[in-house]
Design a protein around this motif. Structure first.
Motif, mmCIF file in Angstrom:
data_model
loop_
_atom_site.group_PDB
_atom_site.id
_atom_site.type_symbol
_atom_site.label_atom_id
_atom_site.label_comp_id
_atom_site.label_asym_id
_atom_site.label_seq_id
_atom_site.Cartn_x
_atom_site.Cartn_y
_atom_site.Cartn_z
ATOM 1 N N VAL A 106 0.884 -1.154 0.037
ATOM 2 C CA VAL A 106 0.003 0.034 -0.068
ATOM 3 C C VAL A 106 0.854 1.080 0.005
ATOM 4 C CG1 VAL A 106 -2.150 -0.986 1.172
ATOM 5 C CG2 VAL A 106 -0.230 -0.169 2.568
ATOM 6 N N ILE A 107 0.146 2.245 -0.648
ATOM 7 C CA ILE A 107 0.966 3.621 -0.444
ATOM 8 C C ILE A 107 -0.018 4.603 0.132
ATOM 9 C CG2 ILE A 107 1.310 5.456 -2.103
ATOM 10 C CD1 ILE A 107 2.115 3.711 -4.107
ATOM 11 N N PRO A 108 0.780 5.276 1.025
ATOM 12 C CA PRO A 108 -0.130 6.126 1.868
ATOM 13 C C PRO A 108 -0.017 7.506 1.283
ATOM 14 C CG PRO A 108 2.278 6.033 2.667
ATOM 15 C CD PRO A 108 1.998 5.082 1.757
ATOM 16 N N THR A 109 -1.297 8.224 1.302
ATOM 17 C CA THR A 109 -1.556 9.621 0.832
ATOM 18 C C THR A 109 -1.993 10.248 2.127
ATOM 19 O OG1 THR A 109 -4.038 9.276 0.161
ATOM 20 C CG2 THR A 109 -2.332 8.452 -1.370
ATOM 21 N N ARG A 144 2.072 10.902 24.113
ATOM 22 C CA ARG A 144 1.383 10.973 22.728
ATOM 23 C C ARG A 144 2.474 11.493 21.705
ATOM 24 N NH1 ARG A 144 -3.914 14.148 21.986
ATOM 25 N NH2 ARG A 144 -2.678 16.054 22.124
ATOM 26 N N LEU A 145 2.456 10.926 20.572
ATOM 27 C CA LEU A 145 3.312 11.347 19.344
ATOM 28 C C LEU A 145 2.172 11.574 18.359
ATOM 29 C CD1 LEU A 145 5.961 8.329 18.775
ATOM 30 C CD2 LEU A 145 6.274 10.821 18.913
ATOM 31 N N TYR A 146 2.414 12.783 17.588
ATOM 32 C CA TYR A 146 1.738 13.309 16.488
ATOM 33 C C TYR A 146 2.212 12.609 15.205
ATOM 34 C CZ TYR A 146 0.045 16.885 19.533
ATOM 35 O OH TYR A 146 -0.573 17.758 20.747
ATOM 36 N N HIS A 147 1.284 12.558 14.259
ATOM 37 C CA HIS A 147 1.577 12.019 13.067
ATOM 38 C C HIS A 147 1.782 13.144 12.187
ATOM 39 C CE1 HIS A 147 -0.430 7.952 13.437
ATOM 40 N NE2 HIS A 147 -0.494 8.418 14.436
ATOM 41 N N MET A 148 2.679 13.070 10.951
ATOM 42 C CA MET A 148 2.582 14.110 10.022
ATOM 43 C C MET A 148 1.433 13.840 9.074
ATOM 44 S SD MET A 148 5.603 15.264 7.385
ATOM 45 C CE MET A 148 5.276 16.621 6.341
ATOM 46 N N PHE A 149 0.579 14.907 9.028
ATOM 47 C CA PHE A 149 -0.680 14.675 8.112
ATOM 48 C C PHE A 149 -1.197 13.324 8.721
ATOM 49 C CE2 PHE A 149 1.837 16.861 4.756
ATOM 50 C CZ PHE A 149 1.478 18.124 5.151
ATOM 51 N N SER A 150 -1.997 12.662 7.931
ATOM 52 C CA SER A 150 -2.515 11.214 8.109
ATOM 53 C C SER A 150 -1.340 10.062 8.007
ATOM 54 C CB SER A 150 -3.529 10.996 7.172
ATOM 55 O OG SER A 150 -3.101 11.146 6.006
ATOM 56 N N CYS A 151 -0.091 10.358 8.077
ATOM 57 C CA CYS A 151 0.878 9.288 7.626
ATOM 58 C C CYS A 151 1.754 9.052 8.549
ATOM 59 C CB CYS A 151 1.703 10.058 6.069
ATOM 60 S SG CYS A 151 0.644 10.154 4.973
ATOM 61 N N ALA A 152 2.891 9.733 8.611
ATOM 62 C CA ALA A 152 3.966 9.557 9.892
ATOM 63 C C ALA A 152 5.097 8.290 9.234
ATOM 64 C CB ALA A 152 3.502 9.137 11.073
ATOM 65 N N THR A 153 5.561 8.364 8.065
ATOM 66 C CA THR A 153 6.409 7.095 7.331
ATOM 67 C C THR A 153 7.928 7.263 7.792
ATOM 68 O OG1 THR A 153 6.801 8.667 5.352
ATOM 69 C CG2 THR A 153 4.728 7.634 5.248
ATOM 70 N N TRP A 154 8.230 7.840 8.658
ATOM 71 C CA TRP A 154 9.662 7.810 8.996
ATOM 72 C C TRP A 154 9.929 6.982 10.316
ATOM 73 C CZ3 TRP A 154 12.204 13.410 8.014
ATOM 74 C CH2 TRP A 154 12.070 13.512 6.705
ATOM 75 N N SER A 155 8.936 5.851 10.360
ATOM 76 C CA SER A 155 8.778 4.867 11.323
ATOM 77 C C SER A 155 8.544 3.662 10.871
ATOM 78 C CB SER A 155 7.501 5.264 12.315
ATOM 79 O OG SER A 155 7.395 4.323 13.173
#
Length: 397
Positions: A106-109, A152-163
């Motif tokens: 899957v690709i996040p958007t 709590r950690l925030y997501h960047m937008f709906s993504c947070a892909t540096w995890s």
């Protein structure tokens, strides 16, 4: 990597981190403050909610917007996991999710599409009312699926892909063919698709038309390629770096302007010099450099020129040349190039799979997640275009 089954068995069975009541402990690059070096931390990622999907990231990449989030304190969402370009494999799904299953690629958007709201039904915009761009750093219910030492950690937008793992609402995901090259999937998840879509969906570039592209990064080169495929006969690229002009030419660009070569004329004047004094039909501002916005606007034809603003600009307010606008030109903002994730992104993915889009030349550097801060340094190098971020399993890059 030729099948989703191979990916699923390899990544889900042999590299699964520690679990505790369905909570995954994994590594992530955490930003604790504006401009501070990111820290590789052990974080906890909860199980997905009913309409959510938990993803194991296979690789990610670096976008100019990630840099803005990192540098600017107006975001005020700390601690946060950055990154919004990427590709991953589904680890688990919530009970209401039917379109994805474990092992899917899957690709996040960061843009959603419900296909039901007024905007989605109109097919004229990708701004969905039901699944908007998440600027709160939280899930739709106001909570986060990520935490660090109980915080709590925030997501960047709906993504947070540096995890290594992230959780997203299913409506911000698009399924990809398992054989897609992972770096290509990353580029399509935002940057390249943003430029490609701006020419295709926002401007609707017509055959035989003329185009000017300000900035030949990953986004600008996406504009160039789409304009060429749509039949534009004059495609003018503007950039400070000669080697980017060469990449643009390989994608269909016809003319190149280096701003430093002639200080006696403005960029809009130089563009008019190569368009018989009229200017172009369409211009695209892809740099995020505020003073170039008016140059892009003024470079288009009086009465019918269209300028699409794509680049994320540091300033929240930019003066506009009112006379240039009143001369019948159109100035339009764009997010994700007007691409609707579910309706349009599969078409771009298909073009990548059938080799209509050759994206290898856009990748200039690779780093591992543990060395993510080096990516910020590379981003400033004159030979940098796109940086791929790996997750230790190098054979997947």
């Amino acid at each position: 990597m030729n099948s989703s089954g191979e990916v699923g068995s390899l990544l889900l069975d042999t590299t699964m981190p520690k679990r505790n009541s369905q909570v995954i402990t994994c590594k992530a690059a955490v930003c604790w403050g504006a401009g501070e070096a990111l820290k590789i931390e052990e974080i906890q990622v909860e199980a997905p909610g009913p309409s959510e999907v938990r993803i194991k990231l296979l690789c990610s990449s670096v976008c100019h917007t990630d840099i803005l989030y990192w540098k600017r304190d107006y975001v005020q969402l700390f601690p946060i996991v950055l990154g919004h370009e990427g590709v991953g494999v589904v680890e688990s799904v919530g009970e209401l999710v039917t379109e994805f299953k474990q092992g899917d690629i899957v690709i996040p958007t960061y843009v959603g599409e419900c296909k039901e709201c007024e905007n989605c039904r109109s097919e004229k915009t990708n701004f969905c009312h039901k699944y908007p761009i998440q600027l709160t750093g939280l899930m739709a219910d106001g909570t986060s699926r990520m935490s660090i030492r109980g915080q709590r950690l925030y997501h960047m937008f709906s993504c947070a892909t540096w995890s290594e793992f992230t959780v997203m609402n299913a409506n911000y995901l698009v399924k990809a063919h398992p054989s897609i090259p992972l770096p290509h999937a990353c580029l399509i998840s935002c940057g390249f698709s943003t430029g490609f879509g701006a020419a295709w969906k926002e401007a609707d570039v017509q055959k035989g038309s003329s185009v000017a592209v300000f900035g030949l990064g990953g986004v600008g080169l996406g504009v160039v390629k789409a304009a060429e495929m749509l039949g534009a006969t004059k495609i003018i690229g503007v950039d400070l770096k000669e080697w980017r002009g060469e990449k643009g030419m390989s994608l269909g660009m016809t003319d190149f302007i280096n701003p430093t070569e002639d200080n006696t004329k403005s960029l809009s004047e130089r563009i008019k010099d190569v368009t018989e004094g009229l200017g172009v039909d369409y211009s695209f501002e892809c740099t995020g450099v505020s003073h170039l916005l008016n140059q892009a606007l003024e470079s288009t034809k009086v009465g019918r020129g269209v300028t699409i603003v794509i680049g994320a600009i540091n300033e929240l307010s930019v003066p506009i040349n009112f006379l240039a606008l009143m001369a019948g030109r159109t100035l339009r903002g764009s997010i994700f190039g007007g691409v609707r994730p579910r309706s349009d992104l599969p078409s771009i993915l298909a073009k990548c799979m059938n080799k209509e889009l050759q994206l290898d030349a856009l990748v200039t550097h690779q780093v591992q997640l543990d060395d993510i801060n080096h990516a910020f340094e590379l981003q400033e190098q004159p030979d940098c275009l796109k940086i791929i971020v790996g997750f230790d399993d190098k054979k997947h890059l």
